[in-house]
Enzyme design. Structure first.
Site, PDB file in Angstrom:
ATOM      1  N   GLU A   1       5.538 -13.648   0.567  1.00  0.00           N
ATOM      2  CA  GLU A   1       5.347 -15.049   0.013  1.00  0.00           C
ATOM      3  C   GLU A   1       5.853 -15.557  -0.863  1.00  0.00           C
ATOM      4  OE1 GLU A   1       1.392 -12.439  -0.869  1.00  0.00           O
ATOM      5  OE2 GLU A   1       2.829 -12.756   0.568  1.00  0.00           O
TER       6      GLU A   1
ATOM      7  N   CYS B   1      -0.278  -6.745   2.465  1.00  0.00           N
ATOM      8  CA  CYS B   1      -1.197  -5.741   1.234  1.00  0.00           C
ATOM      9  C   CYS B   1      -1.954  -4.888   2.281  1.00  0.00           C
ATOM     10  CB  CYS B   1      -0.887  -6.076   0.303  1.00  0.00           C
ATOM     11  SG  CYS B   1      -0.961  -5.298  -1.122  1.00  0.00           S
TER      12      CYS B   1
ATOM     13  N   HIS C   1       5.679  -8.635  -0.450  1.00  0.00           N
ATOM     14  CA  HIS C   1       4.473 -10.347   0.056  1.00  0.00           C
ATOM     15  C   HIS C   1       5.003 -11.177  -0.373  1.00  0.00           C
ATOM     16  CE1 HIS C   1       0.060  -9.382  -1.788  1.00  0.00           C
ATOM     17  NE2 HIS C   1       0.417  -7.388  -2.297  1.00  0.00           N
TER      18      HIS C   1
END
Length: 302
Positions: free
Chosen positions: A226, A97, A224
């Site tokens: 993750e 990001c 993102h």
């Protein structure tokens, strides 16, 4: 881990867990060195030389560098310096990001020679900013105006690292949370200078993944990854970062669809069998918010 919220490590809990999932997959012991981004900046060198030196020692001792997301301008220059160090020193780098955006800003400043380049988030008066507010966003209403949720990214080049890490995929669906994006009007200039925007949205004008083909592992993503990482099924990009950090990227890239494979003996009844310590205290398995990760000590450093 170079961030601005390292005083409250739970701020990066999803990133930390994704690193752990990937490390277990590769049967490596993860060591996270937390670096406050502002401690890398010149003002810290003037005000607190010892803190400045310690921060740079942590950064230079790392096998891989990760710059996660964030908001606001505090620590941004430190993150830019971290990206510059990773790029120039061939250290594996993953920017998420804001981490992707600062990598683009650094490249525009250092390689294109556009020393005043910035994000419109940090300097709204920047002429021709390389990171802009999304056209469909609202600057007056903050609630519910972000680009959120799962969005599709199309991978332009089948031989790029990201496509290989995703199992030779032509597109991926990843989760987003942002208001700013790389300025599409600068893409041709950046790509002519060596950057490669290998992942874009369906319009082709929103940049989702950037790579440096000349670098061993330098990837920035607007989304993102993750958020979709799981034990036994690590994020493809986190897996790539860990592999690159321990010299195993080539063998990983030669595997097709590696992300769907089980972890194997690194897992036992759903719990990692490794021990870990935090602040000197050992604990078993993954119980607790930061357990399962060596916060200091020997091993693979991030």
């Amino acid at each position: 881990m170079v961030g601005k919220y390292v005083g409250l490590k739970d701020s990066y809990l999803s990133v930390l867990k994704a690193l752990l999932h990937a490390s277990v997959y590769h049967r490596k012991k993860l060591v996270v060195e937390w670096v406050e981004a502002s401690h890398l900046e010149d003002i810290t060198a003037e005000e607190d030389p010892e803190t400045f030196k310690a921060a740079w020692n942590h950064l230079k001792g790392a096998d891989g560098i990760l710059v996660p997301g964030g908001f606001g301008d505090r620590g941004v220059q430190g993150k830019i310096l971290a990206a510059k160090y990773a790029r120039e020193s061939n250290v594996p780098f993953l920017g998420i990001c804001l981490g992707m955006q600062i990598a683009v800003i650094e490249y525009a400043r250092s390689v294109l020679g556009l020393h005043n380049e910035n994000s419109a988030e940090f300097n709204p008066k920047t002429p021709n900013p390389c990171v802009i507010f999304m056209p469909e966003g609202s600057k007056t209403h903050m609630g519910g105006t972000m680009r959120l949720g799962s969005r599709r990214t199309y991978l332009k080049f089948p031989d790029c690292k990201s496509a290989k890490l995703y199992g030779d995929a032509t597109f991926v669906d990843e989760r987003h949370r942002h208001r700013y994006e790389v300025n599409p009007d600068m893409i041709s200039e950046l790509e002519a200078a060596g950057m490669s925007f290998v992942g874009r949205d369906e319009s082709g004008r929103r940049m989702e993944i950037v790579e440096l083909p000349s670098h061993p592992f330098f990837i920035g993503v607007q989304f993102h990854p993750e958020f979709k990482s799981r034990p036994g099924k690590p994020s493809a990009l986190f897996s790539g970062l860990i592999a690159a950090s321990c010299g195993q990227l080539d063998s990983l890239l030669n595997k097709s669809g590696h992300v769907s494979k089980a972890v194997g003996s690194g897992m036992s009844n759903g719990k990692a069998t490794y021990k870990a310590h935090q602040n000197g205290n050992y604990s078993n398995g993954l119980n607790g918010s930061l357990n399962g990760v060596y916060m200091n000590g020997n091993g693979m450093h991030h």
